[in-house]
Design a protein around this motif. Sequence first.
Motif, short mmCIF file in Angstrom:
data_model
loop_
_atom_site.label_atom_id
_atom_site.label_comp_id
_atom_site.label_asym_id
_atom_site.label_seq_id
_atom_site.Cartn_x
_atom_site.Cartn_y
_atom_site.Cartn_z
N LEU A 1 2.86 3.05 3.05
CA LEU A 1 4.32 3.03 3.01
C LEU A 1 4.90 4.44 3.04
N GLN A 2 4.25 5.34 2.33
CA GLN A 2 4.72 6.72 2.36
C GLN A 2 4.62 7.31 3.75
N LEU B 1 4.57 5.69 6.50
CA LEU B 1 5.52 4.99 7.35
C LEU B 1 6.91 5.61 7.21
N ASP C 1 0.84 -1.20 0.00
CA ASP C 1 0.00 0.00 0.00
C ASP C 1 0.88 1.25 0.00
N THR C 2 0.90 1.95 -1.13
CA THR C 2 1.80 3.11 -1.21
C THR C 2 1.42 4.21 -0.23
#
Lengths: 221, 221
Positions: free
Chosen positions: A124-125, A127, A120-121
């Motif tokens: 992830l971003q 994070l 999941d971008t």
Amino acid sequence: MKQIDSQNLFEEYWEQYHFDQFFGFDIRPYTSLLAFDPEDVILQEGTKSNHLYFLLNGRAKVFITHKNGTVTLVNFLEAPCFIGEMEMVNDQSACHGVTALRACLCFSIDLSCKAQLLQDTVFLQNLCKFLSRKTLSDVQNYSRNQAYPLKTKLASFILLTANNGLYRERHTETAAYLGVTYRHLLYVLAEFVKDGILEKTPHGYRIVQEEELKQIADGDI
Amino acid sequence: MKQIDSQNLFEEYWEQYHFDQFFGFDIRPYTSLLAFDPEDVILQEGTKSNHLYFLLNGRAKVFITHKNGTVTLVNFLEAPCFIGEMEMVNDQSACHGVTALRACLCFSIDLSCKAQLLQDTVFLQNLCKFLSRKTLSDVQNYSRNQAYPLKTKLASFILLTANNGLYRERHTETAAYLGVTYRHLLYVLAEFVKDGILEKTPHGYRIVQEEELKQIADGDI
DNA sequence: TAATGGGTATGAGATTTCTCATATTGTTTT
DNA sequence: AAAACAATATGAGAAATCTCATACCCATTA
């Protein structure tokens, strides 16, 4: 630690932190609300967790235990932040311990959806952002601890944590955070009182000369 | 700092680190090969970079400058690792300075492809891993520095950096890394020599009693 | 109620680490 | 070759910090 079933509370925090926004898919089915009492272990050093937490309220401490038994307080965690994210991405056991200092409320995400999270971008971003901010905060704390004597660090810390001009942290916690002994902390605190910068009251230490304290915190003295 | 146009060298490092694997799209058009001399600035503290670097070879240092002028060495960077990734994800100017200690070779990624990078799960996952490992390494260095006296830290550091039983780091760098003054470092080094643990030679300090040194490093003495 | 444990508090003395001063050496710049 | 510079080196004294001992208070537990 216990689960909170109040749907109201759940919704309240969900809204407050716009918890949706951190994810590109519906994380709700995997999320529950947990309450930790002070002293409760959130992450056990060296063991693996199958949950990712998100601190909504309260305060926790991150620490490392050394071979010689001494414990270093790495940092405090304040809401909002993730807990256990480093372990999750590296798929390893906890390299720091995390313990609640005050009553803590957390969203707990069941990592059965881990594969989905790692694709999941949006997540992830976010994070990456959280991780780098955490690193930055750790490093700034760390390097400040090296660069200044306790007098300076304590002055900053008092200004940071005081409410309405009243400083009332636990000496044990402060000493650990600032990386000095309890004894030494009390020496410097006593020095501030002697110099008329702080005043000791039954409810805590009152900041008397704020400007002076700021100068000390800036390393000007 | 100068650009290296050798296609051979480029290919060599590209293969060696499987540089493809960090990205879900073709990063090659945005990548060039740079060489930094010792002392060259890779990231200037407080300014914004529009490149993301990947250290292929050499050694660099990460530091923070404080208001009082003292500089804290946060960590060393060794290949392979990213440089400037925190600044990229948070879209902010460099919070640490990074300077080459030895000759450094880097891939330089032009951040005109930033939007694409931030949508690439492969890259984002890798970034999370790198970030958390870096944090971990910083924090372990940090907390070790708090928990032990220089004698212990120096013993570890010598064992870590010695080649063939010979320790030959620059005292200035070691002192900065271990967070003590140059003067104090020399005291403790002299103590090791006096105790017959190290022997000073024209080529560096030779480890004479390795077992003893290990015990000291373990905090047993 | 007595015992235990954590936080707070203070003294005395030791150790670690720092500041400042000064000198030497090798390298780079002028 | 002289000057400037960075790293190395050592001494003396001071400041920061630690260890250990001891005591009190309060809350929890046996």
